[in-house]
Design a protein around this motif. Structure first.
Motif, PDB file in Angstrom:
ATOM      1  N   ILE A 210      -0.839  10.391  80.918  1.00 25.44           N
ATOM      2  CA  ILE A 210       0.461  10.232  80.243  1.00 25.44           C
ATOM      3  C   ILE A 210       1.476  11.161  80.916  1.00 25.44           C
ATOM      4  O   ILE A 210       1.347  12.382  80.844  1.00 25.44           O
ATOM      5  CB  ILE A 210       0.366  10.576  78.733  1.00 25.44           C
ATOM      6  N   LEU A 211       2.456  10.561  81.577  1.00 22.56           N
ATOM      7  CA  LEU A 211       3.453  11.361  82.307  1.00 22.56           C
ATOM      8  C   LEU A 211       4.609  11.737  81.378  1.00 22.56           C
ATOM      9  O   LEU A 211       4.957  10.973  80.475  1.00 22.56           O
ATOM     10  CB  LEU A 211       3.998  10.575  83.502  1.00 22.56           C
ATOM     11  N   LEU A 212       5.191  12.902  81.617  1.00 22.23           N
ATOM     12  CA  LEU A 212       6.404  13.357  80.928  1.00 22.23           C
ATOM     13  C   LEU A 212       6.208  13.439  79.414  1.00 22.23           C
ATOM     14  O   LEU A 212       7.160  13.291  78.636  1.00 22.23           O
ATOM     15  CB  LEU A 212       7.577  12.411  81.271  1.00 22.23           C
ATOM     16  N   ARG A 213       4.970  13.656  78.971  1.00 18.48           N
ATOM     17  CA  ARG A 213       4.692  13.649  77.533  1.00 18.48           C
ATOM     18  C   ARG A 213       5.445  14.771  76.810  1.00 18.48           C
ATOM     19  O   ARG A 213       6.010  14.551  75.732  1.00 18.48           O
ATOM     20  CB  ARG A 213       3.186  13.788  77.299  1.00 18.48           C
ATOM     21  N   LYS A 214       5.409  15.970  77.406  1.00 17.75           N
ATOM     22  CA  LYS A 214       6.100  17.105  76.779  1.00 17.75           C
ATOM     23  C   LYS A 214       7.596  16.770  76.613  1.00 17.75           C
ATOM     24  O   LYS A 214       8.177  17.003  75.568  1.00 17.75           O
ATOM     25  CB  LYS A 214       5.921  18.348  77.673  1.00 17.75           C
ATOM     26  N   GLU A 215       8.161  16.184  77.653  1.00 20.01           N
ATOM     27  CA  GLU A 215       9.598  15.861  77.633  1.00 20.01           C
ATOM     28  C   GLU A 215       9.900  14.825  76.544  1.00 20.01           C
ATOM     29  O   GLU A 215      10.869  14.946  75.800  1.00 20.01           O
ATOM     30  CB  GLU A 215      10.040  15.326  79.003  1.00 20.01           C
ATOM     31  N   PHE A 216       9.056  13.770  76.448  1.00 18.14           N
ATOM     32  CA  PHE A 216       9.283  12.745  75.420  1.00 18.14           C
ATOM     33  C   PHE A 216       9.075  13.337  74.025  1.00 18.14           C
ATOM     34  O   PHE A 216       9.818  13.023  73.093  1.00 18.14           O
ATOM     35  CB  PHE A 216       8.338  11.551  75.629  1.00 18.14           C
ATOM     36  N   ASP A 217       8.058  14.198  73.858  1.00 15.37           N
ATOM     37  CA  ASP A 217       7.805  14.803  72.545  1.00 15.37           C
ATOM     38  C   ASP A 217       8.996  15.652  72.113  1.00 15.37           C
ATOM     39  O   ASP A 217       9.397  15.630  70.951  1.00 15.37           O
ATOM     40  CB  ASP A 217       6.520  15.653  72.585  1.00 15.37           C
ATOM     41  N   GLU A 218       9.570  16.382  73.069  1.00 15.17           N
ATOM     42  CA  GLU A 218      10.731  17.221  72.739  1.00 15.17           C
ATOM     43  C   GLU A 218      11.927  16.346  72.334  1.00 15.17           C
ATOM     44  O   GLU A 218      12.629  16.661  71.370  1.00 15.17           O
ATOM     45  CB  GLU A 218      11.119  18.088  73.949  1.00 15.17           C
ATOM     46  N   LEU A 219      12.123  15.230  73.044  1.00 12.65           N
ATOM     47  CA  LEU A 219      13.238  14.338  72.691  1.00 12.65           C
ATOM     48  C   LEU A 219      13.025  13.748  71.294  1.00 12.65           C
ATOM     49  O   LEU A 219      13.966  13.613  70.508  1.00 12.65           O
ATOM     50  CB  LEU A 219      13.372  13.211  73.727  1.00 12.65           C
ATOM     51  N   ALA A 220      11.765  13.400  70.967  1.00 17.64           N
ATOM     52  CA  ALA A 220      11.462  12.814  69.649  1.00 17.64           C
ATOM     53  C   ALA A 220      11.730  13.841  68.550  1.00 17.64           C
ATOM     54  O   ALA A 220      12.202  13.483  67.463  1.00 17.64           O
ATOM     55  CB  ALA A 220      10.023  12.332  69.606  1.00 17.64           C
ATOM     56  N   GLN A 221      11.446  15.122  68.825  1.00 14.35           N
ATOM     57  CA  GLN A 221      11.712  16.179  67.836  1.00 14.35           C
ATOM     58  C   GLN A 221      13.206  16.405  67.671  1.00 14.35           C
ATOM     59  O   GLN A 221      13.709  16.612  66.583  1.00 14.35           O
ATOM     60  CB  GLN A 221      11.082  17.480  68.314  1.00 14.35           C
ATOM     61  N   GLN A 222      13.885  16.343  68.810  1.00 17.54           N
ATOM     62  CA  GLN A 222      15.333  16.609  68.820  1.00 17.54           C
ATOM     63  C   GLN A 222      16.132  15.472  68.168  1.00 17.54           C
ATOM     64  O   GLN A 222      17.156  15.707  67.564  1.00 17.54           O
ATOM     65  CB  GLN A 222      15.769  16.770  70.281  1.00 17.54           C
TER      66      GLN A 222
END
Ligand SMILES: Cc1cc2nc3c(=O)[nH]c(=O)nc-3n(C[C@H](O)[C@H](O)[C@H](O)COP(=O)(O)OP(=O)(O)OC[C@H]3O[C@@H](n4cnc5c(N)ncnc54)[C@H](O)[C@@H]3O)c2cc1C
Length: 312
Positions: A210-222
């Motif tokens: 799973i690429l860019l997972r941290k980035e997507f998770d942060e966007l979902a939180q934001q």
């Protein structure tokens, strides 16, 4: 063979050489014709920082690699320096950069698009995530680059997007097909004037892929009211954190993140991934992958039409 025409060895080899060159020329034309006709220079958005210099994209531009690191077993994050630290790519979403290189001893150049995962208004550098395929001509070359080496790039505009053009966009990705969708997600969510809602279903072989997972998770939180995501993998690891589902993209998964009334006016679905996944989700692309083809697969069953869907 006619008795009146007895080809000599010279005639045979000249004919074979001619046919070979004609075929090579045809393949070269086929590859370059497509890319040169679809690639076009980008213009900067009017509100971009005037102080920053836009890249000159008239032709292929050579950029030097400044950083390379493996992010998992087959994906490398590659950062190239722009001509100076004031330059930005200024690309509008969704635009990839077409690479060009001629393998050693070969006559025909290789062209492959890769999509920046760095923001288009970032000054000084541009970053890609590239998955290596066994014997892959493009990905193999990108993975072989060392800091200081160069690669040639030219923009290839893939999908026109205007802020607030759609009320909701569903993004369905597989593997490294995520990069164009990540570029769009960031550009939409980072624009306060854009109210579009987004949902992502992202399929991979394993959780490590799973690429860019941290980035997507942060966007979902934001942006909890505007961005939902769902990850699914073929093989779940024993140490799974419970946030990832198992199995191929299904109707049930899409129902979880798509608008409740599945086919609402003013929605778009973007599908980007390996051809078997695109076919299962939205029907195969046509013309050996050059055209959109008709709608089939899960989206076809759900009543989506050609106008509602874009396949990468
Ligand atoms: C618009 C666009 C944007 C892209 N952005 C990125 C990106 O940001 N990062 C990235 O890693 N890739 C991206 N790609 C894919 C990339 O352009 C190449 O297709 C990929 O790197 C394979 O090229 P290759 O020359 O290495 O492999 P090839 O020499 O073309 O093929 C080698 C082997 O790999 C297999 N193969 C090739 N492509 C795939 C595939 N997609 N799925 C499964 N098997 C395959 C082939 O069947 C063959 O067996 C993008 C593609 C498009 C169309």
């Amino acid at each position: 063979m006619s008795a009146y025409f007895r080809p000599t060895a010279k005639v045979v080899s000249a004919t074979a050489l001619g046919a070979g060159l004609a075929y090579t020329g045809y393949r070269y034309w086929n590859t370059t014709h497509f890319y040169f006709n679809t690639a076009h220079a980008e213009s900067l958005p009017s509100d971009s920082t005037a102080a920053l210099k836009k890249m000159d994209w008239k032709g292929f531009t050579e950029l030097k690699l400044v950083q390379a690191e493996m992010v998992n077993h087959n994906v490398k994050r590659l950062t190239f320096a722009l001509p100076d630290d004031q330059s930005i790519t200024g690309l509008s979403p969704i635009t990839s950069l077409l690479t060009r290189h001629t393998p050693e001893g070969a006559f025909i150049p290789v062209f492959r698009p890769y999509t920046p995962v760095s923001d288009n208004d970032l000054a000084g550098t541009v970053t890609f995530m590239v998955k290596k395929y066994p014997n892959g001509k493009g990905s193999g070359k990108m993975h072989s680059l060392k800091p200081g080496d160069s690669m040639k790039f030219k923009p290839l505009h893939e999908f026109d997007y205007k802020p607030n053009q759609f009320s909701h966009i569903t993004l369905i990705a597989g593997g490294s097909g995520i990069t164009p969708l990540y570029q769009l997600t960031r550009s939409i969510l980072n624009n306060p004037a854009d109210k579009t809602k987004l949902a992502l279903v992202y399929a991979n072989n394993t959780e490590e892929d799973i690429l860019l997972r941290k980035e997507f998770d942060e966007l979902a939180q934001q942006y909890p009211d505007r961005f939902q995501r769902l990850y699914t993998v073929s093989k779940l690891s024993s140490s799974t954190d419970g946030q990832v589902q198992q199995g191929y993209v299904s109707k049930e998964m899409l129902a979880k993140v798509m608008p409740h009334k599945l086919k609402e006016a003013n929605t778009k679905v973007l599908v980007s991934g390996p051809p078997p996944m695109v076919e299962a989700v939205a029907g195969a692309k046509g013309g050996f992958g050059w055209t959109q083809g008709s709608i089939g697969g899960i989206l076809g069953e759900l009543g989506y039409s050609k106008e509602d869907v874009h396949k990468f």
